[in-house]
Write an enzyme that holds these catalytic residues in place. Structure first.
Site, short mmCIF file in Angstrom:
data_model
loop_
_atom_site.label_atom_id
_atom_site.label_comp_id
_atom_site.label_asym_id
_atom_site.label_seq_id
_atom_site.Cartn_x
_atom_site.Cartn_y
_atom_site.Cartn_z
N HIS A 143 0.84 -1.20 0.00
CA HIS A 143 0.00 0.00 0.00
C HIS A 143 0.88 1.26 0.00
O HIS A 143 2.09 1.18 0.21
CB HIS A 143 -0.93 0.02 1.22
CG HIS A 143 -2.10 -0.91 1.09
ND1 HIS A 143 -2.03 -2.23 1.45
CD2 HIS A 143 -3.36 -0.71 0.62
CE1 HIS A 143 -3.21 -2.82 1.23
NE2 HIS A 143 -4.02 -1.91 0.72
N LYS A 147 -0.55 4.90 4.48
CA LYS A 147 -1.43 3.96 5.19
C LYS A 147 -0.84 3.67 6.56
O LYS A 147 0.33 3.30 6.69
CB LYS A 147 -1.60 2.68 4.39
CG LYS A 147 -2.61 1.70 5.01
CD LYS A 147 -2.88 0.54 4.06
CE LYS A 147 -3.82 -0.48 4.68
NZ LYS A 147 -5.15 0.08 4.97
#
Length: 250
Positions: A143, A147
């Site tokens: 990600h 995040k």
């Protein structure tokens, strides 16, 4: 038309969903909730759902874990169904959501995309065949650098889906750096990568004797999650109290 309140409306996902709803005749965002209220929207924005005086059929939540406790309480108090899309919730928050489902409809999914929910089913079938044949299972998720939770809720959902087929007898291994020993048979490895602007990538690896099988899902845009959230909201409006998932929407 379904009337929705966007919880976390001024975040990235909140704005993507707002844009999608503008082009969807089946749903309208009638109000928003966000701590930052200065951004201009075509609907009123409140700092909490408790302060919101606009009637709605459902709440879509894409905010952060710290805001979810109050959200769940407010949804129960107002008797408004809620689509919980925020990830990184604690066990206590998940239990609170489950308790709330006795009074209002609650839809919780680790990932809102159609592809991921299909993958959750595919890995179950693969596990039945491959693990008894001696294959080890590893999950790698990637990600963007912003995040905050790791591993992702989707990675954990994939691991849970696999483990259900193994009678929940396998342990999750998040870090092998402190141990000097061969890989245990009854474990599922989960690795997290954070960097750049990666929207979301999940890979399930079955490594066996002399062969490897991989299942991979890549999201190129947050729109895939937003579309799922919109469809979930349209599905959940008017539903009786209970726990729902994306499998119900699909």
């Amino acid at each position: 038309m379904v009337r929705a309140i966007m919880h976390g409306c001024n975040g990235k996902m909140g704005q993507v969903i707002t844009g999608l709803a503008q082009d969807d005749e089946g749903i309208a965002i009638v109000a928003g909730v966000d701590q930052y209220t200065e951004q201009k929207n075509d609907y009123p924005v409140f700092k909490s759902l408790a302060q919101c005086d606009v009637e709605a059929d459902v709440v879509i939540d894409f905010s952060n874990a710290a805001a979810v406790d109050a959200l769940i309480s407010d949804c129960v108090a107002k008797k408004i169904p809620v689509v919980l899309c925020t990830t990184g919730l604690t066990e206590a928050q998940l239990e609170k959501a489950a308790a709330a489902a006795k009074e209002v409809a609650v839809l919780k999914s680790a990932n809102m995309s159609l592809g991921i929910n299909l993958l959750l089913k595919l890995v179950k079938e693969a596990t039945k065949v491959l693990v008894p044949a001696g294959f080890d299972t590893e999950i790698v998720e990637k990600h963007h650098r912003l995040k905050v939770d790791a591993p992702s809720g989707t990675a954990l959902a994939l691991a849970d889906s696999i483990n259900e087929e193994l009678n929940n007898e396998y342990a999750y291994n998040y870090d092998r750096s402190q141990v000097r020993e061969p890989r245990k048979k009854e474990e599922i490895g989960i690795s997290a990568v954070r960097g750049g602007t990666i929207v979301g990538e999940h890979e399930v690896i079955y490594a066996g004797p002399d062969e490897v099988i991989e299942f991979k899902h890549t999201a190129y845009s947050k729109t895939v999650f937003a579309k799922g959230a919109v469809e979930a909201a349209k599905f959940l409006a008017g539903k009786a109290p209970g726990r729902y998932g994306m499998e119900d929407v699909i």
